[in-house]
Design an enzyme around this catalytic site. Structure first.
Site, PDB file in Angstrom:
ATOM      1  N   HIS A 112      69.951  34.303  46.003  1.00 18.21           N
ATOM      2  CA  HIS A 112      68.898  35.326  46.093  1.00 18.21           C
ATOM      3  C   HIS A 112      67.636  34.816  46.803  1.00 18.21           C
ATOM      4  CE1 HIS A 112      67.709  33.766  41.827  1.00 18.21           C
ATOM      5  NE2 HIS A 112      67.062  33.083  42.763  1.00 18.21           N
ATOM      6  N   HIS A 140      61.153  34.428  38.351  1.00 22.30           N
ATOM      7  CA  HIS A 140      60.604  33.164  38.827  1.00 22.30           C
ATOM      8  C   HIS A 140      59.136  32.963  38.458  1.00 22.30           C
ATOM      9  CE1 HIS A 140      64.260  33.812  41.158  1.00 22.30           C
ATOM     10  NE2 HIS A 140      64.297  32.524  41.377  1.00 22.30           N
ATOM     11  N   HIS A 159      70.188  23.718  44.661  1.00 26.90           N
ATOM     12  CA  HIS A 159      68.909  23.584  45.362  1.00 26.90           C
ATOM     13  C   HIS A 159      67.856  22.966  44.468  1.00 26.90           C
ATOM     14  CE1 HIS A 159      68.565  27.604  43.490  1.00 26.90           C
ATOM     15  NE2 HIS A 159      67.314  27.784  43.909  1.00 26.90           N
ATOM     16  N   GLU A 164      70.350  27.767  38.152  1.00 27.65           N
ATOM     17  CA  GLU A 164      70.614  29.197  38.384  1.00 27.65           C
ATOM     18  C   GLU A 164      72.117  29.521  38.362  1.00 27.65           C
ATOM     19  OE1 GLU A 164      66.596  30.351  40.921  1.00 27.65           O
ATOM     20  OE2 GLU A 164      68.506  30.321  41.970  1.00 27.65           O
TER      21      GLU A 164
HETATM   22  C1  DHB Z   1      64.716  29.380  47.394  1.00 27.27           C
HETATM   23  C2  DHB Z   1      65.815  29.617  46.563  1.00 27.27           C
HETATM   24  C3  DHB Z   1      65.645  30.311  45.360  1.00 27.27           C
HETATM   25  O1  DHB Z   1      66.654  30.558  44.479  1.00 27.27           O
HETATM   26  C4  DHB Z   1      64.432  30.785  45.008  1.00 27.27           C
HETATM   27  O2  DHB Z   1      64.335  31.495  43.873  1.00 27.27           O
HETATM   28  C5  DHB Z   1      63.331  30.555  45.807  1.00 27.27           C
HETATM   29  C6  DHB Z   1      63.477  29.832  47.011  1.00 27.27           C
HETATM   30  C7  DHB Z   1      64.839  28.669  48.685  1.00 27.27           C
HETATM   31  O3  DHB Z   1      65.877  28.046  48.961  1.00 27.27           O
HETATM   32  O4  DHB Z   1      63.906  28.712  49.468  1.00 27.27           O
HETATM   33 FE    FE Z   2      65.812  31.419  42.533  1.00 28.14          FE
END
Ligand code: DHB
Ligand code: FE
Length: 285
Positions: A12, A59, A193, A240
């Protein structure tokens, strides 16, 4: 009885929404990523779901660290966007669904999941980006949405097995609903991530592919992880994955994996897309 058609798991990342708003889908950076989505849209449009139950994480826009429900569910007629970054986009509100939502709430409390019930709630990219990916041009107004937020931002967070069981309780609640609605379940976020700290930019492709393999028929392998394992293997925001597990927990019976793609990096993330259909909706159109 309400029927669950299947589950869609998708990253997302906010930049996806910006790319769509700017019409960048066919530019070199984005092309492979966006080209993965049409088959999933075609299945979705052919199935004509009435309701989307969306597991996502807030978030910090609606629930900041000072008040963070472990599990929160929306029971509102409408949800406004309140995203951060690049300015708050003027996008249409998301349509809510209240009757099934309250049924789920009642069943969850009976099942000893003491969720926070929100009759007013703003949603962020965790929910609006996947909706826009499925209905480009923000044309998601017709689908009734039940937003379900799982804490993935502030420790302590619910562990993978708990999120899976939470999803299972929600799947059972949907299947016990007397209406004849068709429901699709979304799990948004991930895959690996880490957006900050010493390992900022960390992505673990082998781990992401392992998760996509296991989630189809052996989700128990993933529910054995702790959140610490997920942070180590998938980065601090790799937690996540828990939304994918909640989605998977809601599905029952024989599943058909109708689509899978993985693309890296999109922004700082290993971007995954997976479509798991139940036996009620196992045909790819
Ligand atoms: C990114 C990924 C995410 O899941 C998020 O909530 C905010 C940023 C990213 O990779 O930039
Ligand atoms: Fe996220």
């Amino acid at each position: 009885m309400a029927k669950i058609l299947g589950g869609i798991a998708t990253s997302h990342i906010p930049a996806i929404g910006v790319a769509m708003d700017k019409g960048l889908e066919q530019t070199p950076y984005w092309k492979d990523f966006f080209d993965a989505y049409p088959p999933v849209r075609e299945w979705l449009y052919a199935q004509e779901p009435d309701i989307a139950v969306i597991f996502y994480n807030d978030h910090g826009l609606e629930f900041f660290h000072d008040r963070k429900p472990t599990f929160a569910i929306g029971a509102a007629a409408q949800y406004e966007n309140a995203d951060e970054g690049w300015g708050i986009a003027e996008i249409p509100p998301v349509t809510g669904e209240t009757e099934l939502s309250w049924h789920i709430v009642n069943q969850l409390i009976e099942d000893e999941f003491d969720i926070t019930v929100c009759q007013e709630m703003k949603v962020d990219h965790g929910l609006t980006v996947p909706l826009t990916l499925m209905w480009p041009g923000h044309k998601y107004g017709h689908i009734k949405v039940i937003p379900i937020a799982i804490n993935c931002e502030r420790h302590p967070m619910p562990k993978p097995s708990r999120c899976f069981d939470f999803g299972k309780a929600i799947g059972d609640a949907i299947r016990s609903y007397s209406g004849n609605q068709k429901v699709v379940i979304f799990g948004t976020g991930g895959l690996s991530h880490q957006l900050d700290g010493q390992r900022a930019g960390f992505i673990n492709k082998p781990f992401d592919l392992y998760c996509m393999d296991k989630i189809v028929n052996e989700p128990e392998a993933l529910t054995k992880f702790t959140n610490f394992d997920l942070v180590e293997q998938a980065g601090s925001q790799g937690v996540e994955l828990n939304m994918w597990l909640a989605m998977r927990g809601a599905l029952q019976g024989t599943l058909t994996e109708l689509h899978r793609s993985y693309h890296l990096p999109i922004s700082n993330t290993g971007a995954g897309l997976q479509l798991l259909a139940t036996s009620d909706a196992a045909m790819l159109i």
